[in-house]
Design a protein around this motif. Structure first.
Motif, PDB file in Angstrom:
ATOM      1  N   HIS A   1      -5.179  10.580   5.890  1.00  0.00           N
ATOM      2  CA  HIS A   1      -5.649  10.373   7.273  1.00  0.00           C
ATOM      3  C   HIS A   1      -5.174   9.111   7.973  1.00  0.00           C
ATOM      4  O   HIS A   1      -5.417   8.958   9.162  1.00  0.00           O
ATOM      5  CB  HIS A   1      -7.191  10.458   7.325  1.00  0.00           C
ATOM      6  N   HIS A   2      -4.529   8.173   7.251  1.00  0.00           N
ATOM      7  CA  HIS A   2      -4.097   6.930   7.916  1.00  0.00           C
ATOM      8  C   HIS A   2      -2.692   7.001   8.512  1.00  0.00           C
ATOM      9  O   HIS A   2      -2.340   6.133   9.313  1.00  0.00           O
ATOM     10  CB  HIS A   2      -4.136   5.752   6.936  1.00  0.00           C
TER      11      HIS A   2
ATOM     12  N   TYR B   1     -10.750   6.848  -6.295  1.00  0.00           N
ATOM     13  CA  TYR B   1      -9.977   5.951  -7.157  1.00  0.00           C
ATOM     14  C   TYR B   1     -10.558   5.758  -8.548  1.00  0.00           C
ATOM     15  O   TYR B   1      -9.963   5.073  -9.366  1.00  0.00           O
ATOM     16  CB  TYR B   1      -9.759   4.617  -6.409  1.00  0.00           C
TER      17      TYR B   1
ATOM     18  N   HIS C   1     -13.125   5.429   4.113  1.00  0.00           N
ATOM     19  CA  HIS C   1     -12.327   4.700   5.104  1.00  0.00           C
ATOM     20  C   HIS C   1     -12.333   5.438   6.462  1.00  0.00           C
ATOM     21  O   HIS C   1     -12.521   6.659   6.494  1.00  0.00           O
ATOM     22  CB  HIS C   1     -10.896   4.539   4.598  1.00  0.00           C
TER      23      HIS C   1
ATOM     24  N   ASP D   1       0.839  -1.200   0.000  1.00  0.00           N
ATOM     25  CA  ASP D   1       0.000   0.000   0.000  1.00  0.00           C
ATOM     26  C   ASP D   1       0.874   1.250   0.000  1.00  0.00           C
ATOM     27  O   ASP D   1       0.509   2.271  -0.600  1.00  0.00           O
ATOM     28  CB  ASP D   1      -0.888   0.026   1.258  1.00  0.00           C
TER      29      ASP D   1
ATOM     30  N   ASP E   1     -13.845   8.573  -2.468  1.00  0.00           N
ATOM     31  CA  ASP E   1     -14.093   7.132  -2.595  1.00  0.00           C
ATOM     32  C   ASP E   1     -15.436   6.739  -1.980  1.00  0.00           C
ATOM     33  O   ASP E   1     -15.828   5.572  -2.038  1.00  0.00           O
ATOM     34  CB  ASP E   1     -12.935   6.303  -2.002  1.00  0.00           C
TER      35      ASP E   1
HETATM   36  C1  TV7 Z   1      -7.070   7.758   2.034  1.00  0.00           C
HETATM   37  N1  TV7 Z   1      -7.348  -1.319  -0.566  1.00  0.00           N
HETATM   38  C2  TV7 Z   1      -6.704   5.286   1.691  1.00  0.00           C
HETATM   39  C3  TV7 Z   1      -7.282   3.892   1.568  1.00  0.00           C
HETATM   40  C4  TV7 Z   1      -6.228   2.826   1.760  1.00  0.00           C
HETATM   41  C5  TV7 Z   1      -6.739   1.430   1.482  1.00  0.00           C
HETATM   42  C6  TV7 Z   1      -6.239  -1.276   0.130  1.00  0.00           C
HETATM   43  C7  TV7 Z   1      -5.630  -1.691  -1.911  1.00  0.00           C
HETATM   44  C8  TV7 Z   1      -4.778  -1.964  -3.073  1.00  0.00           C
HETATM   45  C9  TV7 Z   1      -3.403  -1.803  -2.917  1.00  0.00           C
HETATM   46  C10 TV7 Z   1      -2.566  -2.047  -4.025  1.00  0.00           C
HETATM   47  C11 TV7 Z   1      -3.152  -2.462  -5.248  1.00  0.00           C
HETATM   48  C12 TV7 Z   1      -5.295  -2.368  -4.295  1.00  0.00           C
HETATM   49  C13 TV7 Z   1      -7.136  -2.850  -5.719  1.00  0.00           C
HETATM   50  C14 TV7 Z   1      -7.004  -1.563  -1.844  1.00  0.00           C
HETATM   51  C15 TV7 Z   1      -4.820  -5.338   3.657  1.00  0.00           C
HETATM   52  C16 TV7 Z   1      -3.998  -5.135   2.489  1.00  0.00           C
HETATM   53  C17 TV7 Z   1      -4.491  -5.479   1.103  1.00  0.00           C
HETATM   54  C18 TV7 Z   1      -1.325  -4.515  -0.768  1.00  0.00           C
HETATM   55  C19 TV7 Z   1      -1.459  -5.026  -2.175  1.00  0.00           C
HETATM   56  N2  TV7 Z   1      -4.506  -2.610  -5.345  1.00  0.00           N
HETATM   57  C20 TV7 Z   1      -7.736   6.378   1.864  1.00  0.00           C
HETATM   58  C21 TV7 Z   1      -5.707   0.410   1.860  1.00  0.00           C
HETATM   59  C22 TV7 Z   1      -6.182  -1.011   1.599  1.00  0.00           C
HETATM   60  C23 TV7 Z   1      -1.190  -1.869  -3.942  1.00  0.00           C
HETATM   61  N3  TV7 Z   1      -5.255  -1.925   2.208  1.00  0.00           N
HETATM   62  O1  TV7 Z   1      -8.527   6.199   3.018  1.00  0.00           O
HETATM   63  C24 TV7 Z   1      -0.385  -2.116  -5.037  1.00  0.00           C
HETATM   64  O2  TV7 Z   1      -6.635  -2.522  -4.441  1.00  0.00           O
HETATM   65  O3  TV7 Z   1      -6.750  -3.531   2.476  1.00  0.00           O
HETATM   66  C25 TV7 Z   1      -5.611  -3.137   2.595  1.00  0.00           C
HETATM   67  C26 TV7 Z   1      -4.479  -4.009   3.183  1.00  0.00           C
HETATM   68  C27 TV7 Z   1      -2.550  -5.536   2.617  1.00  0.00           C
HETATM   69  C28 TV7 Z   1      -1.701  -4.861   1.552  1.00  0.00           C
HETATM   70  N4  TV7 Z   1      -2.180  -5.222   0.205  1.00  0.00           N
HETATM   71  C29 TV7 Z   1      -3.599  -4.836   0.027  1.00  0.00           C
HETATM   72  O4  TV7 Z   1      -8.622   6.411   0.785  1.00  0.00           O
HETATM   73  C30 TV7 Z   1      -6.142   8.152   0.983  1.00  0.00           C
HETATM   74  N5  TV7 Z   1      -5.181  -1.527  -0.663  1.00  0.00           N
HETATM   75  C31 TV7 Z   1      -2.328  -2.697  -6.342  1.00  0.00           C
HETATM   76  C32 TV7 Z   1      -0.950  -2.535  -6.244  1.00  0.00           C
END
Ligand code: TV7
Ligand code: CA
Ligand code: ZN
Length: 378
Positions: free
Chosen positions: A141-142, A304, A179, A100, A265
């Motif tokens: 914010h995270h 997004y 989020h 992320d 989002d």
């Molecule tokens: C403020 N969702 C930020 C919101 C942050 C969301 C997450 C992804 C994502 C990451 C990618 C990717 C993705 C299609 C979507 C548990 C995990 C799952 C990393 C791959 N595609 C805000 C953060 C959220 C990275 N993270 O509030 C690289 O989606 O759910 C998670 C964590 C572990 C880490 N992996 C994802 O809107 C600005 N990430 C493609 C490539």
């Protein structure tokens, strides 16, 4: 002060669009450039102060963040990640395509610039130079004191609130990104000088925090508000909880300034989100608070489905200037890129997705939050 008399400051650095998380990461800083171009095509830039933010230096970033964390952000490059795996993991970062929060070229500058826009905006509100300030590149914010999280590295919102607290006794933070605003909540969980209010999808969704009964602790008890929601929130459902809660918050708390994280989002059709808001429903959240005539810092956040993010934040820029932009996009916006050819309109359509939020549940959430708020001192 009548809304039309509000001075509007818009913080924007044209370099922001060049930073790239890489590896298919859905977070695209380029959105802010798309938004600026759209705002400009509607002629809004003539009616506000567009300013380039001053990038924040180490000493300013460490007003909130840990020295060793900022040192790491300042020093690491995609070529040196291999030598820094231990630290990389400690700070919850990784490499493009897998994480992320990847290390990418220009990462530190990116953090300096987006935090600069938010702190500059806060300073201008506090000095009275503006009554509304925008930084669509902010809203991260995270981010935690010593940890990156969810596409966020430094927490520009916390930094901006710290700036406002030099002038104002009480600052209100409102978060309509889909989020949970966990980093801001955590930073001010123990104080009554900042009230944080987050509306978010809750249950099997990142970051997993933000339960209804997380209300703050110690001096901060009742100064944290969480509104957990399910898939398919539409304009009417959102308004049903948002307006009575925010009305009560404003009456009870009477903040000197408001900071908003306006993540797009929560819109219908977002690539990561699962709500069903229109631009009007989203923007109503800003307009509702603007009526209280308290200085407002408006920040971005998530979003997004890029063309809709630009539409949303452009529309909201207009609404906060008391301008209702025509739905037909200016020729310039249509010519310059093929981005908006999907509908050629500014406003977006909502979908027929199921709204998993039952009216009675929403009423219960509202009642519970209002009960917590009734404990605040008069
Ligand atoms: C403020 N969702 C930020 C919101 C942050 C969301 C997450 C992804 C994502 C990451 C990618 C990717 C993705 C299609 C979507 C548990 C995990 C799952 C990393 C791959 N595609 C805000 C953060 C959220 C990275 N993270 O509030 C690289 O989606 O759910 C998670 C964590 C572990 C880490 N992996 C994802 O809107 C600005 N990430 C493609 C490539
Ligand atoms: Ca939120
Ligand atoms: Zn988000």
């Amino acid at each position: 002060m009548k809304p039309a008399e509000k001075v509007v400051a818009y913080f924007y650095d044209d370099d922001i669009g060049n930073y790239c998380y890489g590896g298919g990461n859905p977070m695209r800083p380029h959105r802010a450039r798309m938004c600026y171009t759209l705002v400009d095509s509607y002629g809004l830039t003539k009616k506000m102060m567009v300013q380039r933010p001053r990038p924040r230096e180490f000493e300013e970033l460490t007003q909130f963040h840990a020295d060793d964390y900022i040192n790491f952000l300042r020093g690491v490059t995609p070529n040196t990640v291999d030598e820094n795996m231990t630290q990389l993991r400690r700070f919850n970062m990784g490499i493009a395509g897998e994480a992320d929060c990847p290390v990418f070229d220009g990462l530190y500058e990116y953090c300096q610039v987006y935090s600069g826009g938010s702190v500059d905006g806060a300073a201008q509100l506090a000095s009275g130079a503006a009554q509304v300030a925008f930084n669509w590149s902010g809203g991260m914010h995270h981010a935690k004191k010593a940890e990156a999280s969810g596409f966020c590295y430094v927490n520009d919102i916390v930094m901006a609130i710290l700036e406002l607290l030099k002038t104002y006794a009480r600052v209100l933070y409102v978060d309509i990104d889909i989020h949970h605003g966990d980093g801001v909540e955590e930073a001010f969980y123990l104080t009554d000088r900042v009230m944080t209010v987050s509306f978010h999808k809750y249950g099997e969704f990142f970051p997993g925090t933000g339960a209804l009964d997380d209300i703050g602790y110690g001096k901060g008890k009742f100064y944290t508000v969480n509104v957990p929601l399910k898939d398919g929130m539409d304009d009417d459902s959102y308004r049903l909880v948002y307006e009575p809660i925010m009305q009560k918050v404003m009456e009870m708390y009477q903040p000197g300034a408001i900071v908003m994280c306006c993540g797009a989002d929560s819109l219908s059709g977002d690539r990561l989100g699962c709500f069903n808001l229109s631009l009007e429903g989203h923007s109503n959240c800003l307009e509702f608070l603007a009526k209280f005539n308290v200085p407002m810092l408006i920040l971005g956040g998530g979003g997004y489905t890029l063309r809709n993010v630009a539409r949303c934040w452009c529309y909201e820029t207009g609404r906060m200037m008391n301008i209702d932009l025509p739905d037909g996009l200016p020729d310039k916006a249509l010519d310059d890129f093929n981005m908006y050819l999907d509908t050629q309109r500014l406003r977006i359509a909502v979908s027929n997705m199921k709204n998993a939020n039952e009216r009675q549940e929403l009423e219960q959430i509202k009642t519970s939050v209002l009960e917590h708020l009734s404990h605040l001192p008069p």
